[in-house]
Design a protein around this motif. Structure first.
Motif, PDB file in Angstrom:
ATOM      1  N   ASN A 143       0.803  -1.225   0.000  1.00 40.91           N
ATOM      2  CA  ASN A 143       0.000   0.000   0.000  1.00 40.91           C
ATOM      3  C   ASN A 143       0.842   1.285   0.000  1.00 40.91           C
ATOM      4  OD1 ASN A 143       0.806  -0.363   2.666  1.00 40.91           O
ATOM      5  ND2 ASN A 143      -1.179   0.134   3.565  1.00 40.91           N
ATOM      6  N   LEU A 193       5.915  -8.539   0.465  1.00 41.92           N
ATOM      7  CA  LEU A 193       4.900  -9.319  -0.246  1.00 41.92           C
ATOM      8  C   LEU A 193       4.849 -10.742   0.312  1.00 41.92           C
ATOM      9  CD1 LEU A 193       2.863  -9.436  -2.602  1.00 41.92           C
ATOM     10  CD2 LEU A 193       4.749 -10.111  -4.086  1.00 41.92           C
ATOM     11  N   PRO A 194       3.678 -11.168   0.833  1.00 41.94           N
ATOM     12  CA  PRO A 194       3.591 -12.522   1.388  1.00 41.94           C
ATOM     13  C   PRO A 194       3.918 -13.596   0.336  1.00 41.94           C
ATOM     14  CG  PRO A 194       1.699 -11.226   2.078  1.00 41.94           C
ATOM     15  CD  PRO A 194       2.422 -10.425   1.033  1.00 41.94           C
ATOM     16  N   GLY A 206       2.677 -16.503  -0.437  1.00 43.53           N
ATOM     17  CA  GLY A 206       1.592 -17.050  -1.252  1.00 43.53           C
ATOM     18  C   GLY A 206       1.227 -16.149  -2.423  1.00 43.53           C
ATOM     19  N   TYR A 240       8.594  -6.863   9.130  1.00 40.12           N
ATOM     20  CA  TYR A 240       7.692  -7.955   9.481  1.00 40.12           C
ATOM     21  C   TYR A 240       7.487  -7.975  10.995  1.00 40.12           C
ATOM     22  CZ  TYR A 240       6.114 -12.891   9.544  1.00 40.12           C
ATOM     23  OH  TYR A 240       5.419 -14.071   9.708  1.00 40.12           O
ATOM     24  N   MET A 244       2.001 -18.965   4.684  1.00 35.76           N
ATOM     25  CA  MET A 244       2.224 -18.361   3.362  1.00 35.76           C
ATOM     26  C   MET A 244       1.418 -17.088   3.139  1.00 35.76           C
ATOM     27  SD  MET A 244       2.654 -21.485   0.667  1.00 35.76           S
ATOM     28  CE  MET A 244       3.815 -22.844   0.985  1.00 35.76           C
ATOM     29  N   ASP A 245       0.411 -16.833   3.963  1.00 36.79           N
ATOM     30  CA  ASP A 245      -0.419 -15.637   3.756  1.00 36.79           C
ATOM     31  C   ASP A 245       0.186 -14.374   4.353  1.00 36.79           C
ATOM     32  OD1 ASP A 245      -0.779 -16.490   6.375  1.00 36.79           O
ATOM     33  OD2 ASP A 245      -2.875 -15.868   6.465  1.00 36.79           O
ATOM     34  N   VAL A 246       1.139 -14.526   5.262  1.00 32.10           N
ATOM     35  CA  VAL A 246       1.723 -13.346   5.909  1.00 32.10           C
ATOM     36  C   VAL A 246       3.249 -13.284   5.829  1.00 32.10           C
ATOM     37  CG1 VAL A 246      -0.160 -12.855   7.517  1.00 32.10           C
ATOM     38  CG2 VAL A 246       1.604 -14.520   8.162  1.00 32.10           C
ATOM     39  N   LEU A 247       3.881 -14.428   5.760  1.00 38.35           N
ATOM     40  CA  LEU A 247       5.350 -14.439   5.757  1.00 38.35           C
ATOM     41  C   LEU A 247       5.874 -13.860   4.449  1.00 38.35           C
ATOM     42  CD1 LEU A 247       7.963 -15.363   7.230  1.00 38.35           C
ATOM     43  CD2 LEU A 247       7.732 -17.549   6.056  1.00 38.35           C
ATOM     44  N   PRO A 248       6.687 -12.782   4.508  1.00 41.50           N
ATOM     45  CA  PRO A 248       7.204 -12.189   3.271  1.00 41.50           C
ATOM     46  C   PRO A 248       8.046 -13.192   2.474  1.00 41.50           C
ATOM     47  CG  PRO A 248       7.492 -10.670   5.104  1.00 41.50           C
ATOM     48  CD  PRO A 248       7.058 -11.990   5.698  1.00 41.50           C
ATOM     49  N   ARG A 296      -5.050  -5.162  14.864  1.00 42.19           N
ATOM     50  CA  ARG A 296      -4.298  -6.083  13.998  1.00 42.19           C
ATOM     51  C   ARG A 296      -5.158  -6.699  12.911  1.00 42.19           C
ATOM     52  NH1 ARG A 296      -1.746  -7.776  19.390  1.00 42.19           N
ATOM     53  NH2 ARG A 296       0.211  -6.597  19.360  1.00 42.19           N
ATOM     54  N   TYR A 341      -3.021  -8.665   3.766  1.00 42.36           N
ATOM     55  CA  TYR A 341      -1.967  -7.829   3.191  1.00 42.36           C
ATOM     56  C   TYR A 341      -2.530  -6.443   2.894  1.00 42.36           C
ATOM     57  CZ  TYR A 341       1.739  -6.638  -0.238  1.00 42.36           C
ATOM     58  OH  TYR A 341       2.771  -6.060  -0.930  1.00 42.36           O
ATOM     59  N   ASN A 342      -1.861  -5.402   3.378  1.00 36.85           N
ATOM     60  CA  ASN A 342      -2.239  -4.006   3.129  1.00 36.85           C
ATOM     61  C   ASN A 342      -3.469  -3.543   3.896  1.00 36.85           C
ATOM     62  OD1 ASN A 342      -0.191  -3.407   1.329  1.00 36.85           O
ATOM     63  ND2 ASN A 342      -1.399  -3.925  -0.476  1.00 36.85           N
ATOM     64  N   GLN A 343      -4.096  -4.405   4.665  1.00 37.36           N
ATOM     65  CA  GLN A 343      -5.281  -3.973   5.402  1.00 37.36           C
ATOM     66  C   GLN A 343      -4.839  -3.310   6.707  1.00 37.36           C
ATOM     67  OE1 GLN A 343      -8.711  -4.362   4.244  1.00 37.36           O
ATOM     68  NE2 GLN A 343      -7.439  -4.519   2.429  1.00 37.36           N
ATOM     69  N   GLU A 344      -5.465  -2.213   7.068  1.00 38.57           N
ATOM     70  CA  GLU A 344      -5.128  -1.538   8.321  1.00 38.57           C
ATOM     71  C   GLU A 344      -6.359  -0.801   8.832  1.00 38.57           C
ATOM     72  OE1 GLU A 344      -2.932   2.202   6.033  1.00 38.57           O
ATOM     73  OE2 GLU A 344      -1.676   0.748   7.058  1.00 38.57           O
ATOM     74  N   PHE A 363     -10.537  -0.657   1.529  1.00 42.54           N
ATOM     75  CA  PHE A 363     -10.727  -1.515   2.692  1.00 42.54           C
ATOM     76  C   PHE A 363     -11.745  -2.608   2.386  1.00 42.54           C
ATOM     77  CE2 PHE A 363     -12.445  -2.533   6.937  1.00 42.54           C
ATOM     78  CZ  PHE A 363     -11.257  -2.842   7.576  1.00 42.54           C
ATOM     79  N   ASP A 364     -11.430  -3.842   2.799  1.00 43.11           N
ATOM     80  CA  ASP A 364     -12.330  -4.964   2.531  1.00 43.11           C
ATOM     81  C   ASP A 364     -13.498  -4.987   3.501  1.00 43.11           C
ATOM     82  OD1 ASP A 364     -10.988  -5.959   0.353  1.00 43.11           O
ATOM     83  OD2 ASP A 364      -9.811  -7.406   1.495  1.00 43.11           O
TER      84      ASP A 364
END
Lengths: 398, 398
Positions: free
Chosen positions: A36, A108-109, A111, A196, B105-109, B192, B196-199, B217-218
């Motif tokens: 972002n 960038l994650p 996945g 991270y 895999m969804d968060v680890l860079p 929290r 990715y990119n959500q805040e 925002f989702d």
């Protein structure tokens, strides 16, 4: 669409040109940017999507949500992202034969990275994060102005302290008052960190032994925090007479973060802590003198280390013992942990208009953390302070 | 080390056992966990490091900083992480022959993932994020209690509204007051999100057309925000008579996030908006009835969609037109965007003690967003509300 000020098109074009120069230097055909903050920097909009930046020529911003808002805000051409499957085809047909493709490997994650890299099969993936961060480290006049405005806000917070601090008040009570005042001045309430797992609220209002509690945060002070689930920063500990109270305060104006630390005490600090503060001030004065274009980033850290050692304070410098942070300062801008990093191993040269928060601090377990921090811009004459709050320890009568 | 309450060892052991059952089910030899929230969930400590969880037997937490604090807080064995190079060797010699290794895999860079996967060459990498999130979705009695406490805090915020709201006050002014009050009650000030990119800051205090401004925002509502660099949530727009004011308010107690939306208006809402609110309430009542163990997550969304259509409001449901969010609710706990996700394509069954925020909302461009949200726990009798704030629209006399 909306009345918020937008980033100028000339500003955005200039940023893209500087990033494209890095891509050319490194023989990278193009970069897929998705984080972002990087999106905001390179387009002027923080809407969700993928920005493709070719080595030369016009970038394209493929937006997921909101397309309408991105079209209004961005200074680059916007298209609807559509389905992931077709996006790969569209990218290949628009940007042609790609041999080396850049992604932001530091944020960038995994996945998502695998999916995006799948758009360009048999292509070499290259990390463009560091080169983009280098581009971002050098600030424009527009960016410096946002930081100057933010600096006036944290200065006002320090001016308010004598009316606010009292014995028996808790760290979080005072932190909440400062957060409230800064929010009214436009703080977005979110402190962005790239690292991270790194996160932050305000910075740190912390006192005595609570300030000296070690924690995971990559900074010189830790902090007890509100709970084990948030083990850093302000806690419910109350202020007592004679202990150092640390105000490491940040605010965010138009996305830009300023960083400043000042000290306060109710009554008087003892001699050892007062002396440590003087050493911190002498370190920051020396950094100001040294911080000119061309000087290797690490030189400022190594010099500070030498000065801390000469003062017999090496064990206390930037945290205590095993929990020491190994740096003297960090870039600030749209993120809290930007380049440059003033730490061993970083031999890159300072450049004109880089912005750095320098924060020599000393930790005394059971007693507190003491130090100073200013945000500076690099000039030919050395570092010029953006934060110009008086540096005297704020003394509150008992 | 410190006086903060710790997570019980029995609680941590139970969580690890449930995660290990998933690893066994999926023939995964072990998992390397590194994200701060997952670390906290599985160890009781949020210090920085790598937790190795074998399919069976005792996990080990390799900590970077602070080792001393992790030793004090964690309910699993802690070792100093030391140098990355040796860590691979230590892992292989301790945990033996590994064929399938799990990472988040969804968060680890990407860059870190490649390094960590290098510890186990010729091993298949598997994403364990979804299975760990499934474990986390089912809450313990301890966790439900934290959420109940948090719910009383957001209830008090709604009770204060009539004394606070006035014509000409800005969204951010009111938001800052609520943030201040919640912080004093223990809110950590950081919301929290895993995506990715959500805040997020607080949630949303937004009114009229500003609330209806679309954004990345989702969520069902967007918000104008404080700047293009923070394009969501509260803005400087001031309140007027007759417009819907949305209070989507969260707070974080011991790491646990509650989520609730209520509406207010100065004067009266017009008929169309009042009717939309009634439809939202009828959707949430139906979800409460349907939400029993065994029911597919998507069923609640599809039913809500059907009800919005029957009311002729499908274009306005969960955002307007192209900017609609495609879900009805989301899990909450240590993160804001937990499982379950009530959305099409999620055929997984609800389980007892899952916690869900359900938030039917309708967007009217230029006029505002209206809707309701409660956080629920799944029981055999259907959804039981954790947020029990009165649901009537808060009416402020003109």
């Amino acid at each position: 669409m909306h009345p918020l000020p937008k980033v100028q098109t000339t500003e955005v074009r200039e940023r893209i040109a500087r990033f494209q120069a890095k891509l050319q230097e490194n023989q990278i055909d193009g970069a897929m940017i998705t984080q972002n903050v990087d999106l905001y920097y390179l387009t002027g909009s923080m809407q969700n999507g993928l920005l493709y930046v070719p080595q030369s020529g016009e970038p394209r911003f493929y937006v997921k949500k909101s397309v309408a808002r991105a079209e209004f805000e961005a200074s680059v051409p916007v298209e609807e992202m559509g389905r992931m499957k077709q996006l790969g085809e569209r990218l290949r047909s628009t940007f042609g034969n790609v041999k080396r493709i850049g992604i932001e490997m530091d944020v960038l994650p995994y996945g998502l990275a695998v999916r995006y890299l799948g758009f360009f099969p048999d292509t070499e993936a290259v990390d463009v994060a560091f080169m983009l961060r280098l581009v971002r480290a050098v600030k424009s006049e527009y960016e410096l102005n946002q930081l100057r405005i933010a600096a006036t806000h944290v200065q006002e917070m320090v001016a308010m302290l004598p009316q606010q601090i009292r014995v028996g008040m808790s760290e979080v009570e005072l932190s909440a008052q400062i957060e409230h005042a800064l929010r009214l001045k436009g703080n977005i309430g979110i402190y962005r960190m790239r690292g991270y797992n790194q996160e932050l609220c305000l910075g740190m209002v912390a006192s005595g032994e609570a300030a000296a509690t070690p924690t995971y945060f990559d900074g010189p002070a830790g902090g007890l925090g509100m709970s084990v689930a948030s083990p850093q920063g302000a806690s419910r500990k109350t202020f007592s007479v004679g202990e150092p109270i640390l105000f490491d305060i940040s605010t965010v104006v138009e996305g830009y973060i300023i960083d400043q630390t000042r000290m306060a005490v109710i009554g008087e600090l003892d001699e050892e802590l007062t002396r440590a503060y003087e050493v911190a001030v002498s370190i920051i004065r020396e950094a100001e003198r040294m911080g000119k274009p061309g000087v290797p980033w690490q030189d400022l850290y190594l010099k500070a280390l030498e000065m801390a050692e000469a003062a017999g304070l090496q064990q206390h410098f930037m945290g205590f013992g095993n929990d020491q942070a190994k740096f003297l300062g960090h870039g600030v801008g749209l993120e809290f942990d930007e380049l440059p990093v003033l730490a061993r191993g970083f031999a890159q040269p300072l450049e004109k208009n880089m912005v750095i928060a320098i924060e020599p601090k000393f930790t005394f377990p059971g007693r507190g953390v003491i130090g100073i921090e200013n945000t500076y811009v690099v000039t030919k004459q050395g570092l010029k302070a953006i934060t110009t709050t008086p540096e005297d320890i704020v003394r509150i009568p008992e």
